[in-house]
Design a protein around this motif. Structure first.
Motif: not given
Length: 184
Positions: A107-114, A164-168
């Motif tokens: 589900e990488s299009d739903e998650h972002l690590l910062i 998800k848009n690439g920002t936190p």
């Protein structure tokens, strides 16, 4: 009669305020898409040009809230060194341990690590993976330590289904940890 009228106006005002306060925060996350239960987070640092691998973990058997973490390592790295960095997530609350890392990848299009070092000069992170929409994920990347010093490394896993848009900014935290960071 006058007292009753004031009471009704007060009740109406209270109900209106309570309704507005309970309104969606605007994070554009689907209501039926719950956050993951994550009880273990492990950061793996493989020093560039060597086979040397060092891992640092956070473990909290019952997840966020409840009992305190049973393990919260200090991330200790060599100064001015480049590392290949990976991260692993587990749910160890059940008898059969669930690898949440695999779910995040699927589900990488739903998650972002910062990854945020404080001070920023201690560690710089470059993403090494992208989702199907060409937005960063953060399960793999490159970390470059700076000069010796002490600080924090904030690790955030943002859950952003449909937003998800690439920002936190959109979504909510599945993980929000502040590791102590020591560069020596």
């Amino acid at each position: 009669m006058k007292l009753r009228k004031h009471f009704l106006y007060g009740l109406l005002l209270f109900t209106t305020i309570a309704f507005v306060q309970c309104k969606d925060s605007g994070d554009d996350v689907k209501a039926d898409d719950e956050n993951e239960l994550i009880t273990s987070v492990t950061l793996n640092f493989k020093e560039a040009g060597t086979a040397a691998m060092t891992s640092f973990s956070y473990k909290d058997a019952d997840g966020d809230g409840g009992n305190p973490a049973s393990r919260f390592d200090t991330v200790t790295l060599k100064a001015n060194t480049e590392y290949k960095m990976t991260i692993e997530f587990l749910d160890e609350s059940k008898s059969l341990v669930e690898d949440i890392t695999e779910e995040i990848q699927k589900e990488s299009d739903e998650h972002l690590l910062i990854y945020t070092a404080s001070p920023a000069t201690l560690l710089a992170y470059t993403y090494g993976d992208k989702d199907v929409n060409n937005f960063p994920i953060g399960l793999t990347g490159t970390a470059k330590s700076g000069a010796a010093g002490l600080g924090k490394l904030k690790v955030q896993l943002r859950h952003q289904p449909g937003a998800k848009n690439g920002t936190p900014t959109p979504g909510s935290d599945d993980v929000n940890l502040n590791f102590n960071l020591k560069v020596q």
